[in-house]
Motif scaffolding. Structure first.
Motif, PDB file in Angstrom:
ATOM      1  N   UNK A  44     -23.510  13.537   0.763  1.00  0.00           N
ATOM      2  CA  UNK A  44     -23.179  13.268   2.141  1.00  0.00           C
ATOM      3  C   UNK A  44     -21.701  12.898   2.215  1.00  0.00           C
ATOM      4  N   UNK A  45     -21.006  13.490   3.166  1.00  0.00           N
ATOM      5  CA  UNK A  45     -19.600  13.172   3.355  1.00  0.00           C
ATOM      6  C   UNK A  45     -19.466  11.765   3.924  1.00  0.00           C
ATOM      7  N   UNK A  46     -18.571  11.003   3.334  1.00  0.00           N
ATOM      8  CA  UNK A  46     -18.373   9.612   3.747  1.00  0.00           C
ATOM      9  C   UNK A  46     -17.713   9.556   5.119  1.00  0.00           C
ATOM     10  N   UNK A  47     -18.331   8.821   6.021  1.00  0.00           N
ATOM     11  CA  UNK A  47     -17.765   8.585   7.345  1.00  0.00           C
ATOM     12  C   UNK A  47     -16.725   7.476   7.227  1.00  0.00           C
ATOM     13  N   UNK A  48     -15.508   7.769   7.637  1.00  0.00           N
ATOM     14  CA  UNK A  48     -14.464   6.762   7.581  1.00  0.00           C
ATOM     15  C   UNK A  48     -14.520   5.902   8.835  1.00  0.00           C
ATOM     16  N   UNK A  49     -14.732   4.635   8.622  1.00  0.00           N
ATOM     17  CA  UNK A  49     -14.782   3.690   9.727  1.00  0.00           C
ATOM     18  C   UNK A  49     -13.519   2.836   9.638  1.00  0.00           C
ATOM     19  N   UNK A  50     -12.709   2.855  10.674  1.00  0.00           N
ATOM     20  CA  UNK A  50     -11.466   2.081  10.615  1.00  0.00           C
ATOM     21  C   UNK A  50     -11.748   0.583  10.536  1.00  0.00           C
ATOM     22  N   UNK A  51     -10.761  -0.134  10.038  1.00  0.00           N
ATOM     23  CA  UNK A  51     -10.888  -1.591   9.976  1.00  0.00           C
ATOM     24  C   UNK A  51      -9.503  -2.214  10.059  1.00  0.00           C
ATOM     25  N   UNK A  52      -9.484  -3.459  10.422  1.00  0.00           N
ATOM     26  CA  UNK A  52      -8.242  -4.214  10.503  1.00  0.00           C
ATOM     27  C   UNK A  52      -7.857  -4.633   9.092  1.00  0.00           C
ATOM     28  N   UNK A  53      -6.720  -4.150   8.564  1.00  0.00           N
ATOM     29  CA  UNK A  53      -6.317  -4.496   7.193  1.00  0.00           C
ATOM     30  C   UNK A  53      -6.178  -5.999   6.955  1.00  0.00           C
ATOM     31  N   UNK A  54      -5.961  -6.754   8.007  1.00  0.00           N
ATOM     32  CA  UNK A  54      -5.838  -8.203   7.861  1.00  0.00           C
ATOM     33  C   UNK A  54      -7.151  -8.837   7.391  1.00  0.00           C
ATOM     34  N   UNK A  55      -8.248  -8.107   7.535  1.00  0.00           N
ATOM     35  CA  UNK A  55      -9.555  -8.638   7.148  1.00  0.00           C
ATOM     36  C   UNK A  55      -9.821  -8.535   5.643  1.00  0.00           C
ATOM     37  N   UNK A  56      -9.016  -7.775   4.927  1.00  0.00           N
ATOM     38  CA  UNK A  56      -9.277  -7.582   3.493  1.00  0.00           C
ATOM     39  C   UNK A  56      -9.268  -8.897   2.719  1.00  0.00           C
ATOM     40  N   UNK A  57      -8.280  -9.739   2.964  1.00  0.00           N
ATOM     41  CA  UNK A  57      -8.217 -11.003   2.239  1.00  0.00           C
ATOM     42  C   UNK A  57      -9.365 -11.923   2.635  1.00  0.00           C
ATOM     43  N   UNK A  58      -9.698 -11.951   3.925  1.00  0.00           N
ATOM     44  CA  UNK A  58     -10.823 -12.774   4.371  1.00  0.00           C
ATOM     45  C   UNK A  58     -12.118 -12.286   3.723  1.00  0.00           C
ATOM     46  N   UNK A  59     -12.302 -10.975   3.643  1.00  0.00           N
ATOM     47  CA  UNK A  59     -13.498 -10.423   2.997  1.00  0.00           C
ATOM     48  C   UNK A  59     -13.551 -10.842   1.528  1.00  0.00           C
ATOM     49  N   UNK A  60     -12.419 -10.802   0.864  1.00  0.00           N
ATOM     50  CA  UNK A  60     -12.350 -11.225  -0.541  1.00  0.00           C
ATOM     51  C   UNK A  60     -12.746 -12.699  -0.665  1.00  0.00           C
ATOM     52  N   UNK A  61     -12.222 -13.512   0.249  1.00  0.00           N
ATOM     53  CA  UNK A  61     -12.569 -14.939   0.240  1.00  0.00           C
ATOM     54  C   UNK A  61     -14.061 -15.149   0.468  1.00  0.00           C
ATOM     55  N   UNK A  62     -14.639 -14.379   1.388  1.00  0.00           N
ATOM     56  CA  UNK A  62     -16.074 -14.503   1.671  1.00  0.00           C
ATOM     57  C   UNK A  62     -16.911 -14.080   0.463  1.00  0.00           C
ATOM     58  N   UNK A  63     -16.468 -13.064  -0.258  1.00  0.00           N
ATOM     59  CA  UNK A  63     -17.192 -12.653  -1.465  1.00  0.00           C
ATOM     60  C   UNK A  63     -17.199 -13.771  -2.501  1.00  0.00           C
ATOM     61  N   UNK A  64     -16.121 -14.517  -2.554  1.00  0.00           N
ATOM     62  CA  UNK A  64     -16.026 -15.621  -3.509  1.00  0.00           C
ATOM     63  C   UNK A  64     -16.708 -16.890  -3.029  1.00  0.00           C
ATOM     64  N   UNK A  65     -17.126 -16.925  -1.777  1.00  0.00           N
ATOM     65  CA  UNK A  65     -17.749 -18.112  -1.187  1.00  0.00           C
ATOM     66  C   UNK A  65     -19.042 -17.724  -0.466  1.00  0.00           C
ATOM     67  N   UNK A  82     -14.621  -6.467  12.225  1.00  0.00           N
ATOM     68  CA  UNK A  82     -15.687  -7.328  11.729  1.00  0.00           C
ATOM     69  C   UNK A  82     -15.776  -7.221  10.212  1.00  0.00           C
ATOM     70  N   UNK A  83     -16.533  -8.133   9.633  1.00  0.00           N
ATOM     71  CA  UNK A  83     -16.852  -8.045   8.212  1.00  0.00           C
ATOM     72  C   UNK A  83     -18.373  -8.039   8.094  1.00  0.00           C
ATOM     73  N   UNK A  84     -18.905  -6.936   7.581  1.00  0.00           N
ATOM     74  CA  UNK A  84     -20.352  -6.806   7.400  1.00  0.00           C
ATOM     75  C   UNK A  84     -20.753  -7.485   6.094  1.00  0.00           C
ATOM     76  N   UNK A  85     -21.870  -8.190   6.104  1.00  0.00           N
ATOM     77  CA  UNK A  85     -22.341  -8.832   4.875  1.00  0.00           C
ATOM     78  C   UNK A  85     -22.590  -7.789   3.786  1.00  0.00           C
TER      79      UNK A  85
END
Length: 128
Positions: A1-22, A53-56
């Motif tokens: 299946x071809x991957x659907x590209x869903x845009x995201x706010x690049x500013x969320x990358x660090x927050x997502x990383x923090x959430x993964x660690x917490x 958004x950041x999906x769990x």
């Protein structure tokens, strides 16, 4: 299946990383079941930025977002944000499945059964 590209706010990358660690205990428990393609070979990501958004948990192969709602989701304001998030994500043909933190902690077999049921209903290549 071809991957659907869903845009995201690049500013969320660090927050997502923090959430993964917490992560919450429920997120840790579910991640143990989903990581490394353990659930029927599907690749899940955790704390994945999608739109503003950041999906769990997110699986692009299934167009599936899994959210674990903690205690703060009982507040009306958070409920409104959850509805807004779902409206936006559905525009990208994503399905959102929600579990409470307690469901994941106390009834993992039914949580996994619900995810497997989604796989059976929405994917022709499912092999059980």
């Amino acid at each position: 299946m071809k991957r659907q590209l869903i845009p995201y706010d690049p500013k969320l990358k660090q927050l997502a990383r923090n959430l993964r660690n917490d992560s919450t205990f429920g997120e840790i428990l579910l991640w143990k079941e989903l990581k490394n393609k353990q659930l029927h070979g599907y690749d899940f990501q955790r704390q994945k930025p999608l739109l503003n958004f950041i999906a769990d948990f997110y699986c692009y192969e299934l167009n599936l977002v899994i959210e674990i709602d903690g205690q703060y989701h009982n507040h009306e304001e958070q409920y409104k944000l959850d509805v807004l998030r779902e409206v936006e994500l559905v525009k990208y043909n994503l399905t959102i499945i929600r579990f409470t933190e307690m469901e994941v902690r106390k009834d993992m077999s039914n949580v996994l059964r619900t995810i497997e049921q989604h796989i059976l209903e929405h994917n022709d290549k499912s092999e059980f």
